[in-house]
Design a protein around this motif. Sequence first.
Motif, PDB file in Angstrom:
ATOM      1  N   LEU A  97       8.307   7.908 -16.496  1.00 50.83           N
ATOM      2  CA  LEU A  97       7.157   7.932 -15.591  1.00 50.83           C
ATOM      3  C   LEU A  97       7.550   7.387 -14.220  1.00 50.83           C
ATOM      4  O   LEU A  97       8.441   6.541 -14.097  1.00 50.83           O
ATOM      5  CB  LEU A  97       6.019   7.077 -16.166  1.00 50.83           C
ATOM      6  N   ARG A 117      -1.537   8.386 -18.177  1.00 51.13           N
ATOM      7  CA  ARG A 117      -0.096   8.606 -18.008  1.00 51.13           C
ATOM      8  C   ARG A 117       0.681   7.998 -19.176  1.00 51.13           C
ATOM      9  O   ARG A 117       1.742   8.506 -19.552  1.00 51.13           O
ATOM     10  CB  ARG A 117       0.367   8.023 -16.667  1.00 51.13           C
ATOM     11  N   THR A 121      -3.643  14.495 -17.445  1.00 47.29           N
ATOM     12  CA  THR A 121      -2.748  14.058 -18.517  1.00 47.29           C
ATOM     13  C   THR A 121      -1.781  15.166 -18.896  1.00 47.29           C
ATOM     14  O   THR A 121      -0.583  14.929 -19.087  1.00 47.29           O
ATOM     15  CB  THR A 121      -3.560  13.639 -19.760  1.00 47.29           C
ATOM     16  N   VAL A 179       0.946  15.554 -16.242  1.00 46.78           N
ATOM     17  CA  VAL A 179       1.973  14.521 -16.359  1.00 46.78           C
ATOM     18  C   VAL A 179       2.917  14.850 -17.512  1.00 46.78           C
ATOM     19  O   VAL A 179       4.144  14.753 -17.381  1.00 46.78           O
ATOM     20  CB  VAL A 179       1.336  13.132 -16.566  1.00 46.78           C
TER      21      VAL A 179
END
Length: 362
Positions: free
Chosen positions: A74, A198, A221, A224
């Motif tokens: 991330l 995330r 979501t 991501v």
Amino acid sequence: MSELLIAMNLAYNTTIKARARYELAQQGPRCGLPAPCEAVRLWHALASAWLLQSDKRFWVGIHSPAYPQGLLALKDPPLILFGDGRLDLLTTRSIAIVGSRSATRTGLGNAQGFGKAFAQARWVVVSGLAEGIDGAAHAGALQAQGGTIAVLGCGPDEVYPKHHAALKRQIIEQGGLVLSEYPPGTAPQAGFFPRRNRIIAGLADALLVVEAAMRSGSLITARVASELGRPVGAIPGSIHSSQSKGCHDMIKKGALLTETAQELMEEAQACLPEFKHACVLQEDDSDCHTEMTCTMDTGALQDEELGRVLQCLGHDPVHTDTLAQQLGLGSEDTLAVLTELELLGLVLGESGNRWVRANGVF
């Protein structure tokens, strides 16, 4: 200074901007941070007390060997995580299920059914404990006696919505995990939930969107997850339903049109990181109920009228009066038949006196 205080100082010291804290985190666990501010010391005291209340509770910092590797990809990984439940679920293969809070009964049935199927195949089900699709997905995993992770948009000692307190407790008691990047004592706030998403995307090896409107946090979501290289699936719905528009848009843009759990599990299995191939709850997947549709045996219905109504009803919601006109029956007679079919578990009543076939996922 304790290891927990050092980790919380890195995660929560608001005298330093968030980006600077991420940069400091790359320098190692004992990076050059100023002394903990008063807020950090208060959170540390609350966290220490909370951790002592149960041997199931734990914390992992970004430098811990137990930190989930998927989150490191991330752009802004959580610097610390607090958990209540099974720590090993963080390294077990998993699939996330997300979707609308204002889900239809069909959507709730799909979420519960897919959650159950994934859990039966020994995949951990990840979701956000929210109203609607999230709660149904957790419930499906629990029904299969499988593992499930609930990622919160509040402290690990809080629950939102409040009426999911029993569900949260059941997740922990049945060997699941409740997880949060916020310290104990942190109340839910609107801005926390998008950030929570995330983590859901980063933890999971694949993601399924069950129902989503065009402006939905579930689509964020999914984006991501896609950016992280995770397989993303979406369940199609009625062209007339606003709750299906987001899923249809995802499918147009390349998401896997998902009709069975097996389809997404195969995609996820092909992309699993090496260390997760051995980290499954059980090795035997033979009992997985992956087919998410069922055939209604109208011939088994005792009453011919029940069969006629069921045969005429599809998976798009139909008003009672419209159905009555199609069948040449009175509205009251049609409603009586529909009620009997509902008791048999063959149809579902939607809002506005509309009806659909049950999808057979329970």
